[in-house]
Every structure is written in structure tokens, then in C-alpha cells.
Write an enzyme that holds these catalytic residues in place. Structure first.
Site, PDB file in Angstrom:
ATOM      1  N   CYS A 170       0.774  -1.118  -0.053  1.00 50.40           N
ATOM      2  CA  CYS A 170       0.017  -0.170  -0.116  1.00 50.40           C
ATOM      3  C   CYS A 170       0.925   1.250   0.225  1.00 50.40           C
ATOM      4  O   CYS A 170       1.971   1.084   0.631  1.00 50.40           O
ATOM      5  CB  CYS A 170      -0.767  -0.050   1.187  1.00 50.40           C
ATOM      6  SG  CYS A 170      -2.089   1.358   1.235  1.00 50.40           S
ATOM      7  N   HIS A 200      -4.957   0.415   5.387  1.00 48.36           N
ATOM      8  CA  HIS A 200      -5.884   1.312   5.766  1.00 48.36           C
ATOM      9  C   HIS A 200      -6.520   1.494   6.874  1.00 48.36           C
ATOM     10  O   HIS A 200      -7.499   2.100   7.085  1.00 48.36           O
ATOM     11  CB  HIS A 200      -7.099   1.317   4.417  1.00 48.36           C
ATOM     12  CG  HIS A 200      -6.644   1.617   2.957  1.00 48.36           C
ATOM     13  ND1 HIS A 200      -7.516   1.495   1.976  1.00 48.36           N
ATOM     14  CD2 HIS A 200      -5.381   1.741   2.529  1.00 48.36           C
ATOM     15  CE1 HIS A 200      -6.814   1.649   0.961  1.00 48.36           C
ATOM     16  NE2 HIS A 200      -5.351   1.729   1.254  1.00 48.36           N
ATOM     17  N   TYR A 254      -7.128   7.079   6.092  1.00 50.31           N
ATOM     18  CA  TYR A 254      -8.700   6.338   6.000  1.00 50.31           C
ATOM     19  C   TYR A 254      -9.144   6.361   7.328  1.00 50.31           C
ATOM     20  O   TYR A 254     -10.543   5.857   7.594  1.00 50.31           O
ATOM     21  CB  TYR A 254      -8.357   4.835   5.469  1.00 50.31           C
ATOM     22  CG  TYR A 254      -8.082   5.018   4.254  1.00 50.31           C
ATOM     23  CD1 TYR A 254      -8.977   4.823   3.336  1.00 50.31           C
ATOM     24  CD2 TYR A 254      -6.829   5.230   3.610  1.00 50.31           C
ATOM     25  CE1 TYR A 254      -8.848   4.782   1.926  1.00 50.31           C
ATOM     26  CE2 TYR A 254      -6.862   5.001   2.318  1.00 50.31           C
ATOM     27  CZ  TYR A 254      -7.640   4.999   1.307  1.00 50.31           C
ATOM     28  OH  TYR A 254      -7.285   5.105  -0.083  1.00 50.31           O
TER      29      TYR A 254
END
Length: 437
Positions: A170, A200, A254
């Protein structure tokens, strides 16, 4: 011999960044073949991106061959690394993931809440088909996945495939490190962050500059309106300053969906009724990018790609591949099997945590337990990922509904069922496991 890399979803707008990353590391990462694989629906994009990739390689003057194919098995034979960057149902499916929940006053987002569930349900069966092909055609290859939801996908591969060499990737931790460097007015290479959590759903537990712990200073600076510094993806997201002080760790962008649900929902509804949902905006951005890519004079990654929202993704992949291949033993935050690194998450589950990257793969660095203030939310999201992955594999209607209901962004079992049933029907074409006769 040279290295063979296969990229599934090779027609992605991100591919030029991957090619650039390979080119700039060529001296220590001698990639001989790069195979870009896509499906029939992505054929035109594959050819446009593939032509740009070939021009980039020619301009760089390196002996790497670019192959374009719609035949995944042909590509996988003898691969050393397989990267996955695909979107089952393309951006139209993402737009459905965003719009249906919004209609019911629930956040519609690609990797969080109902949208994250359905992206996982569509994606996991295809990823597991790829792992079966890899077992047969390139059993020693590493699978580097940056298809979202990356944490749930990594969880599914670890639980439901025979592939052990899997790493989820990520760009959020990289963006956070860049942001901290800017906030503390230093360079990213001097900054180290102890990352721990889930994809996230990762927190920066401690921040260091030149090895010296500066977590307190960083949080003070982050919360000081007089500093005049904004940190992209963190402070300009409108955090309550006293909350950040109380939390005592660095949240990721997030976390806004969980700590500022009402605000995020209103922002999404406003965007959907004006400029469009994120998928609709990205679709327009991608059209513009592919027009640029068509230019026969273009032989570099265009700077406009960074607006796409995935900056550093492909560079992170190249960095990881380079570190595995060269046994660098450097530290990178990735998604791997926990193996006790985070005490309050099951050993066999996927977590996002700093790892030492070796030729044997990532070795997770133990952080002990997560702070009690964030532990419960992380555990709840892990439960969601576990149940969702099982639903994706089994096609069990009730498991899917359970996953939807235990997600903290869904307010009730009743609303969960309404949204779930509507999304199942809307995505029927990509969810055959739920519609067996």
C-alpha cells in the site's frame, strides 16, 4: 539469467510508474522480461500503456523486453515476481460500490464499509485463481499484491491458497512518512515511523528523525494551528486537534471514515451530486491520462499521473522486489502474516507492519500490543476482513451479510441487509459464487 516480472492488470494507468521504477533500478535489479497481462475488456488500454512502456525502455537503453498478452498462463510460466493491480468490474463496479451505500445514507468507498466488502467479494476469487496458476507455472515466484482491499486480499491468499510467498502493498505508509518529513521540515530518508495495524487501518506508533524519538514533538506540531504547516493527507483533513493529542499516535487518512463518519458521509454525498463519486472522477482522469499515453513522442512517465491518487504504489513495488532480490534487509511497511508481531491479532492473520525485507521475504518486526485506545477498532476491522474473505471463497450469503453488519460503518443489521441485497444484485455478473444453481 535476468529477472522475469509479470504484472496482472498491466493495462493500468499506474504501469508507467512501475516501468520507471524498474528502469531506475536496472543496475541492481536486472529485469530481462516484463509481461503486462490484461483481459479482453482492457485490451485497448494494454496496447496504449504497452507502447508507452516500450518507448520508455528504448529511451533508457536497457536490455529489457516488454511483452503484452491476454493469456495469463503464457505470461506466468517461469516468473520470478508476479504483481497484481487489477480491478474486477473496472471503474463502473467501483462507482456502484460508492453510489448504492450513499443512497442509504452510508459511506460508499472503495476499501471501507460496504464498498470494501464488495470489492473483496469480486476480487478474492480471481486472485485465488491466479495463485493456482502460479503453483503450477511459477511455484517459486513472489506474489506482490497491490489490488485493493490489499489487507483482505492478503488475508485470503494466506488462508485459502497454497502460496506462502505473498506480500500486500500500500502507498499510505509512504505518504504518511513523506507528510511527516514535510511537517518536521526534514527529508523522508531521515524519518522512520513504527507502523502497525491493518491495511488502511494503520497507525504510526512512534516517529523518529535520525534515530531520535520525536513522536511528542510531531503531534504537537501537527496540532499547532500557529505552525502554519499543513500535512497532506493528515492535518488538512480537519482533525480535532485535542483528539489527535489524546490519541497520541499518528492516524492514517482512512481513519477519517471511522472517527469522522458524519463529515465524510456529507462530503461524499455532496461530491456525488456535483462532480461525481471518486470512481467517476478517476474515470475522467484516466481518459485524460490515456490520451497523453497515446502520444508517440512521450517516452517518460507523465507528471499528471500523480493526480491519479496512487503515487508511490509502483515505486513501492519496485523497492520491495529490489530488496527481496538483493537481500537488502532494509525496513519497509507491508502486509504479511502476523506471526506474533502484533500481540492482539491472531498469528495467522494478515497485518500491515514494518518488516525487515530479506531474500526469504519480509520478517515482521514485533511491536507488542497496540495501544488500548486503537486496539478495539483494529480488531473489529480484522473480524470484518476474516468473515468477508470466507464469504468471498464460499459464496455463503449469510457470511457476506455478517461481514457487512459487523463493519463499523454500517449502522444496523436491517440497513446492512438492504444494502447487501441491492449490491449483490448489482454485481451479479462478478459474483458467480453467490448465484450457483
Amino acid at each position: 539469467m535476468g529477472i522475469k516480472i509479470v504484472t496482472i492488470g498491466g493495462g493500468s494507468s499506474y504501469t508507467p510508474e512501475l516501468v520507471e521504477g524498474i528502469i531506475k533500478r536496472y543496475e541492481e535489479l536486472p529485469v530481462k522480461e516484463l509481461w503486462l497481462v490484461d483481459i479482453e475488456a482492457g485490451k485497448e488500454k494494454l496496447e496504449i500503456v504497452g507502447s508507452l512502456a516500450k518507448r520508455m525502455v528504448k529511451k533508457a537503453g536497457i536490455p529489457m523486453t516488454i511483452h503484452l498478452t491476454l493469456n495469463r498462463r503464457e505470461a506466468l510460466l517461469g516468473a520470478d515476481f508476479v504483481t497484481t493491480q487489477m480491478r474486477v468490474g473496472l471503474l463502473d463496479a467501483r462507482a456502484i460500490d460508492e453510489r448504492i451505500p450513499l443512497k442509504h445514507n452510508v459511506i460508499g468507498q472503495e476499501t471501507n464499509g460496504p464498498g470494501g466488502l464488495f470489492k473483496g467479494l469480486r476480487t478474492i476469487p480471481i486472485i485465488l485463481e491466479i495463485t493456482k496458476d502460479m503453483e503450477e507455472l511459477c511455484p517459486n515466484a513472489w506474489l506482490i499484491n497491490f489490488t485493493n482491499p490489499a489487507g483482505m486480499v492478503t488475508e485470503a491468499v494466506l488462508r485459502y491458497s497454497n502460496i506462502q510467498k505473498v506480500v500486500g502493498l500500500c502507498n499510505v505508509p509512504i505518504g504518511m512518512r513523506m507528510g511527516v518529513a514535510k511537517l518536521l521540515e526534514t527529508t523522508p530518508d531521515r524519518v522512520h515511523i513504527d507502523f502497525a495495524g491493518l491495511n488502511h487501518m494503520v497507525f504510526g506508533l512512534n516517529v523518529y528523525v535520525d534515530g531520535k524519538k520525536v513522536t511528542g514533538k510531531m503531534i504537537e506540531t501537527l496540532c499547532d494551528p500557529a505552525s502554519g504547516i499543513t500535512m497532506k493527507n493528515i492535518i488538512d483533513l480537519g482533525w480535532e486537534k485535542e483528539f489527535i493529542k489524546a490519541l497520541g499516535v499518528l492516524p492514517c487518512p482512512y481513519h477519517r471514515y471511522y472517527y469522522q463518519t458524519e463529515t465524510m458521509l456529507e462530503e461524499e454525498k455532496k461530491a456525488a451530486s456535483t462532480v461525481g463519486t471518486r470512481a467517476e472522477v478517476v474515470k475522467k482522469l484516466e481518459q485524460d491520462l490515456f490520451e497523453l499515453y497515446k502520444d508517440p513522442e512521450l517516452a517518460i512517465k507523465p507528471p499528471q499521473l500523480e493526480k491519479r491518487g496512487g503515487a508511490y504504489y509502483s515505486d513501492a513495488a519496485c523497492n520491495l522486489i529490489n530488496s527481496i532480490y538483493n537481500d537488502k534487509k532494509d525496513i519497509q511497511p507491508v502486509n504479511v502474516r502476523n506471526n506474533g508481531a502484533i500481540a492482539s491479532i491472531p498469528h495467522d492473520s494478515a497485518v500491515e507492519v514494518n518488516c525487515i525485507i530479506t531474500k526469504e521475504g519480509p520478517l515482521p518486526i514485533s511491536v507488542g500490543d497496540l495501544p488500548v485506545s486503537v486496539r478495539g477498532l483494529v480488531q473489529q476491522i480484522k473480524s470484518f476482513e476474516r468473515v468477508a474473505a470466507e464469504a468471498a471463497v464460499t459464496g455463503d450469503y449469510h457470511k457476506g451479510l455478517l461481514a457487512m453488519t459487523i463493519n463499523p460503518l454500517v449502522p444496523s443489521d436491517r440497513k446492512a441487509k438492504i444494502i447487501y441485497d441491492e449490491m449483490l444484485e448489482a454485481h451479479k455478473e462478478y459474483l458467480p459464487q453467490f448465484f450457483r444453481e
